[in-house]
Design a protein around this motif. Sequence first.
Motif, PDB file in Angstrom:
ATOM      1  N   ASN A   7      33.981  30.778  30.726  1.00 15.02           N
ATOM      2  CA  ASN A   7      33.843  29.342  30.489  1.00 15.02           C
ATOM      3  C   ASN A   7      33.064  28.590  31.579  1.00 15.02           C
ATOM      4  O   ASN A   7      33.365  27.425  31.878  1.00 15.02           O
ATOM      5  N   ILE A   8      32.069  29.240  32.150  1.00 13.76           N
ATOM      6  CA  ILE A   8      31.210  28.542  33.117  1.00 13.76           C
ATOM      7  C   ILE A   8      30.465  27.400  32.433  1.00 13.76           C
ATOM      8  O   ILE A   8      30.171  26.372  33.058  1.00 13.76           O
ATOM      9  N   LYS A   9      30.200  27.557  31.153  1.00 13.11           N
ATOM     10  CA  LYS A   9      29.484  26.520  30.396  1.00 13.11           C
ATOM     11  C   LYS A   9      30.206  25.176  30.486  1.00 13.11           C
ATOM     12  O   LYS A   9      29.598  24.152  30.815  1.00 13.11           O
ATOM     13  N   ASN A  10      31.504  25.145  30.191  1.00 15.61           N
ATOM     14  CA  ASN A  10      32.231  23.877  30.241  1.00 15.61           C
ATOM     15  C   ASN A  10      32.462  23.395  31.668  1.00 15.61           C
ATOM     16  O   ASN A  10      32.611  22.189  31.900  1.00 15.61           O
ATOM     17  N   LEU A  11      32.478  24.319  32.623  1.00  7.26           N
ATOM     18  CA  LEU A  11      32.562  23.912  34.029  1.00  7.26           C
ATOM     19  C   LEU A  11      31.296  23.154  34.420  1.00  7.26           C
ATOM     20  O   LEU A  11      31.361  22.100  35.071  1.00  7.26           O
ATOM     21  N   LEU A  12      30.140  23.671  34.022  1.00  4.14           N
ATOM     22  CA  LEU A  12      28.877  22.986  34.308  1.00  4.14           C
ATOM     23  C   LEU A  12      28.806  21.644  33.587  1.00  4.14           C
ATOM     24  O   LEU A  12      28.322  20.645  34.142  1.00  4.14           O
ATOM     25  N   LYS A  13      29.270  21.612  32.338  1.00  2.00           N
ATOM     26  CA  LYS A  13      29.296  20.337  31.602  1.00  2.00           C
ATOM     27  C   LYS A  13      30.172  19.322  32.335  1.00  2.00           C
ATOM     28  O   LYS A  13      29.811  18.150  32.476  1.00  2.00           O
ATOM     29  N   ALA A  14      31.341  19.784  32.799  1.00  2.00           N
ATOM     30  CA  ALA A  14      32.249  18.898  33.517  1.00  2.00           C
ATOM     31  C   ALA A  14      31.596  18.374  34.798  1.00  2.00           C
ATOM     32  O   ALA A  14      31.704  17.182  35.123  1.00  2.00           O
ATOM     33  N   PHE A  15      30.920  19.250  35.514  1.00  2.00           N
ATOM     34  CA  PHE A  15      30.235  18.829  36.743  1.00  2.00           C
ATOM     35  C   PHE A  15      29.165  17.783  36.434  1.00  2.00           C
ATOM     36  O   PHE A  15      29.021  16.796  37.162  1.00  2.00           O
ATOM     37  N   SER A  16      28.446  17.988  35.332  1.00  2.00           N
ATOM     38  CA  SER A  16      27.379  17.045  34.958  1.00  2.00           C
ATOM     39  C   SER A  16      27.934  15.671  34.611  1.00  2.00           C
ATOM     40  O   SER A  16      27.219  14.666  34.699  1.00  2.00           O
ATOM     41  N   LEU A  17      29.215  15.605  34.201  1.00  2.00           N
ATOM     42  CA  LEU A  17      29.836  14.342  33.807  1.00  2.00           C
ATOM     43  C   LEU A  17      30.417  13.568  34.987  1.00  2.00           C
ATOM     44  O   LEU A  17      30.811  12.407  34.827  1.00  2.00           O
ATOM     45  N   LEU A  18      30.478  14.183  36.150  1.00  2.00           N
ATOM     46  CA  LEU A  18      31.000  13.491  37.325  1.00  2.00           C
ATOM     47  C   LEU A  18      30.112  12.295  37.675  1.00  2.00           C
ATOM     48  O   LEU A  18      28.889  12.357  37.511  1.00  2.00           O
ATOM     49  N   PRO A  19      30.701  11.213  38.162  1.00  2.00           N
ATOM     50  CA  PRO A  19      29.877  10.089  38.649  1.00  2.00           C
ATOM     51  C   PRO A  19      28.898  10.569  39.715  1.00  2.00           C
ATOM     52  O   PRO A  19      29.192  11.497  40.479  1.00  2.00           O
ATOM     53  N   ASN A  20      27.744   9.933  39.784  1.00  2.00           N
ATOM     54  CA  ASN A  20      26.683  10.371  40.693  1.00  2.00           C
ATOM     55  C   ASN A  20      27.140  10.457  42.147  1.00  2.00           C
ATOM     56  O   ASN A  20      26.707  11.337  42.887  1.00  2.00           O
TER      57      ASN A  20
END
Length: 281
Positions: A112-125
């Motif tokens: 599930n690295i895919k959803n980990l990367l998605k989650a990281f991309s959703l973090l505030p800048n």
Amino acid sequence: LLETPVVSIFYDLIPLLNSDLYLNLNPEFSKYYYRKLELIKNFDALLAISKSSSDEACKYLKIDRSKIYNISSACDTSIFNSNKNINHNLIDFLQRIPSFLLYSGAGDPRKNIKNLLKAFSLLPNKFKQKYNLVLVGKLLPEEIKIINNLIESLDIEKDHIHILGYVSDMDLVALYRNCALFIFPSFHEGFGLPVLEAMNCGAPVIGSFATSIPEIISIEEAMFDPHDSKDICHLIQKAIEDDRFLSDLKSNSVRQSKKFSWLTTVNNLINACFNTINDNP
């Protein structure tokens, strides 16, 4: 002649329960795997590495619960600990990247690295600027290519993701000890050894609520839905901005890591063998 009882370590049923990923595209391996499942049904006992895996053997292989023993698992605390200095090769890296989130494990879709990367991309800048994401593990070239494509499609700045691949145990310990947060988003684990390794090294840990992982993490507040990248993102953000919650995670790591040891596993194994022998006079 007396027949000797036969017992076997039982890890999980990951291929069976994820057949589209592991079996359906490989007929030869599928035949071999199903033959193996039929054989273990004839064993006198199974030594499961978690409650989750023991439940799988009972539910999906229809093996009598009395023949399944959860002996649990552990890690090498002479290596994975927070007690002493170690020699490692990441001094320059840790000086360059002082604040990072860490994942350790394989790269197949189940992890599930895919959803980990998605989650990281959703973090505030402001968090993405402060924290990098480090991925560690034996990753195949095709898996690295998929990860890089995901990074690009999610519009994540490439210098915020560090794919270190396989590292030595000493380097891994250094990463566990220095990470701001360890994240384990797997869909399915027989045990989830990296979670325990990280906890033994004192890392604050959050992870998926799937299969065996809750047995190690224990507290519900530290777990997320692995299918929901927004849920993963929310818990990452809470951990890195809420000092009290982060302190609770660190305390949980110390507390939970003490519950797992090879001595406990060995004692469980001895008791399982003793009971099996007595059941098969």
